[in-house]
Design a protein around this motif. Structure first.
Motif, short mmCIF file in Angstrom:
data_model
loop_
_atom_site.label_atom_id
_atom_site.label_comp_id
_atom_site.label_asym_id
_atom_site.label_seq_id
_atom_site.Cartn_x
_atom_site.Cartn_y
_atom_site.Cartn_z
N GLU A 83 1.06 -7.07 -16.50
CA GLU A 83 0.18 -8.12 -16.03
C GLU A 83 0.15 -9.29 -17.00
N GLU A 84 -0.28 -10.44 -16.50
CA GLU A 84 -0.29 -11.65 -17.31
C GLU A 84 -1.39 -12.57 -16.79
N LYS A 85 -2.15 -13.17 -17.71
CA LYS A 85 -3.18 -14.13 -17.31
C LYS A 85 -2.61 -15.53 -17.42
N ILE A 86 -2.72 -16.28 -16.34
CA ILE A 86 -2.12 -17.61 -16.27
C ILE A 86 -3.20 -18.67 -16.12
N LYS A 87 -3.05 -19.73 -16.89
CA LYS A 87 -3.90 -20.91 -16.73
C LYS A 87 -3.08 -21.94 -15.95
N TYR A 88 -3.51 -22.25 -14.75
CA TYR A 88 -2.67 -23.02 -13.84
C TYR A 88 -2.32 -24.40 -14.37
N SER A 89 -3.23 -25.03 -15.10
CA SER A 89 -2.92 -26.38 -15.59
C SER A 89 -1.77 -26.35 -16.60
N ASP A 90 -1.53 -25.19 -17.23
CA ASP A 90 -0.41 -25.07 -18.18
C ASP A 90 0.94 -25.04 -17.47
N THR A 91 0.91 -24.66 -16.20
CA THR A 91 2.16 -24.55 -15.44
C THR A 91 2.56 -25.88 -14.80
N GLY A 92 1.60 -26.80 -14.71
CA GLY A 92 1.88 -28.08 -14.04
C GLY A 92 1.81 -28.00 -12.54
N ILE A 93 1.45 -26.83 -12.00
CA ILE A 93 1.38 -26.64 -10.55
C ILE A 93 0.06 -27.16 -9.99
N LEU A 94 -1.05 -26.79 -10.66
CA LEU A 94 -2.38 -27.19 -10.23
C LEU A 94 -3.17 -27.73 -11.42
N LYS A 95 -4.22 -28.47 -11.12
CA LYS A 95 -5.10 -28.98 -12.17
C LYS A 95 -6.55 -28.70 -11.78
N LYS A 96 -7.47 -29.12 -12.64
CA LYS A 96 -8.88 -28.94 -12.34
C LYS A 96 -9.22 -29.54 -10.98
N GLY A 97 -10.04 -28.82 -10.22
CA GLY A 97 -10.45 -29.32 -8.92
C GLY A 97 -9.51 -28.98 -7.79
N ASP A 98 -8.43 -28.24 -8.10
CA ASP A 98 -7.42 -27.92 -7.07
C ASP A 98 -7.57 -26.52 -6.50
N LEU A 99 -8.72 -25.89 -6.68
CA LEU A 99 -8.89 -24.54 -6.16
C LEU A 99 -8.66 -24.49 -4.65
N TYR A 100 -9.10 -25.52 -3.95
CA TYR A 100 -8.94 -25.55 -2.50
C TYR A 100 -7.46 -25.51 -2.11
N ILE A 101 -6.61 -26.13 -2.93
CA ILE A 101 -5.18 -26.11 -2.65
C ILE A 101 -4.63 -24.70 -2.81
N LEU A 102 -5.03 -24.03 -3.88
CA LEU A 102 -4.58 -22.67 -4.14
C LEU A 102 -5.00 -21.72 -3.02
N LEU A 103 -6.26 -21.80 -2.62
CA LEU A 103 -6.74 -20.93 -1.55
C LEU A 103 -6.05 -21.25 -0.23
N GLY A 104 -5.74 -22.53 0.00
CA GLY A 104 -5.00 -22.92 1.20
C GLY A 104 -3.62 -22.31 1.24
N CYS A 105 -2.99 -22.14 0.07
CA CYS A 105 -1.67 -21.52 0.00
C CYS A 105 -1.72 -20.07 0.46
N TYR A 106 -2.81 -19.37 0.11
CA TYR A 106 -2.95 -17.98 0.55
C TYR A 106 -3.17 -17.91 2.05
N VAL A 107 -3.94 -18.83 2.60
CA VAL A 107 -4.13 -18.88 4.05
C VAL A 107 -2.79 -19.08 4.75
N THR A 108 -2.00 -20.02 4.23
CA THR A 108 -0.67 -20.29 4.80
C THR A 108 0.20 -19.05 4.74
N MET A 109 0.16 -18.34 3.60
CA MET A 109 0.98 -17.14 3.43
C MET A 109 0.65 -16.10 4.49
N PHE A 110 -0.62 -15.81 4.70
CA PHE A 110 -1.00 -14.78 5.67
C PHE A 110 -0.71 -15.24 7.10
#
Length: 286
Positions: free
Chosen positions: A220-247
């Motif tokens: 396992e690994e703990k990831i801070k999303y802003s370190d990846t350049g994928i998401l930043k502060k305030g982007d939780l809605y985007i992340l949750l939307g990705c899971y909705v799209t996946m399902f």
């Protein structure tokens, strides 16, 4: 249904049809479309990287008529790679085919490992892409990179899928692998290590940063999303939307599989994929 709603749905469907036609024309123009060949007597085992993969008795499934499919960094993360000798490796993330600020070391290790493959293996990837790996044992099978998703116009979408003129969306690499083998109309697909429960490990720190604890079969690994350049502060809605799209895409694939007469069995009993029948027969006895 009101007149306005009927007009709305007609316009929406018309737009979907037009989009599908445009995608088809662009693909044909590109001239690099692989035509799927049906393999109705085949069974396929797709290995996700979820922790439940360690609970599956893989040896009970694999026989002369079962192809094994691994994904992403499995060749360097799981010591069983050279024991299993998978027939397929599915790589759909652009990170594998272009420079990345965070993955170059892992990619170099992956490419070095693939140089040592001494059995026939196909890499499933997006149309036209190849890895910088010089190994005659490795060949490529391409998925059309143009997505045509949604739950309407099923017959039209399925026609495009079967012809590899578009895909059903690939929010997750397992979805891409499933799409490929459902389109080839194999007899049965087993899914192992497809927990899809990662969203339960999302947290927001005191700094308002998005964190996630990713759990895999190899650790396992703990990831801070802003370190990846994928998401930043305030982007939780985007992340949750990705899971909705996946399902939603898994639901689309379930209906497509039924239309293709392909049986899909989920060997992860606690998986959050709720559209495929679950089967605990192949779990390791503890």
């Amino acid at each position: 249904m009101s007149v306005l709603k009927k007009i709305y749905y007609c316009m929406k469907n018309a737009g979907e049809v037009l989009k599908g036609i445009v995608f088809s024309m662009l693909t044909l123009r590109a001239g690099k479309r692989e035509r799927f060949v049906e393999e109705t007597d085949k069974e396929v085992l797709i290995l996700g990287n979820g922790p439940s993969l360690n609970d599956v008795d893989i040896e009970r499934i694999i026989d002369g008529n079962t192809d094994v499919v691994c994904v992403n960094f499995f060749p360097i993360k799981d010591q069983r790679f050279f024991e299993m000798k998978p027939q397929y490796l599915c790589l759909l993330d652009p990170v594998f085919f272009q420079k990345s600020a965070t993955a170059e070391d892992k990619k170099a290790e992956l490419f070095e490992t693939l140089e040592k493959v001494d059995w026939p293996m196909k890499i499933i990837c997006i149309q036209g892409r190849k890895l910088p790996v010089n190994n005659q044992n490795i060949s490529y099978s391409w998925i059309n990179g143009r997505g045509f998703t949604g739950m309407s116009l099923k017959s039209f979408r399925y026609f495009l899928y079967r012809k590899n003129l578009t895909n059903c969306g690939m929010q997750n690499v397992v979805i891409g692998a499933l799409y490929y083998f459902v389109s080839k109309k194999v007899r049965r697909i087993y899914l192992a290590g497809v927990d899809m429960s990662e969203f339960k490990q999302i947290s927001i720190g005191e700094d308002n940063e998005i964190y996630i604890l990713t759990q895999h079969s190899y650790g396992e690994e703990k990831i801070k999303y802003s370190d990846t350049g994928i998401l930043k502060k305030g982007d939780l809605y985007i992340l949750l939307g990705c899971y909705v799209t996946m399902f939603e895409q898994f639901r689309c694939l379930q209906e497509y599989a039924m239309a293709q007469n392909v049986e899909v069995l989920n060997l992860s009993p606690n998986s959050y994929i709720d559209v495929f029948e679950k089967n605990a027969e192949y779990l390791v006895k503890k």
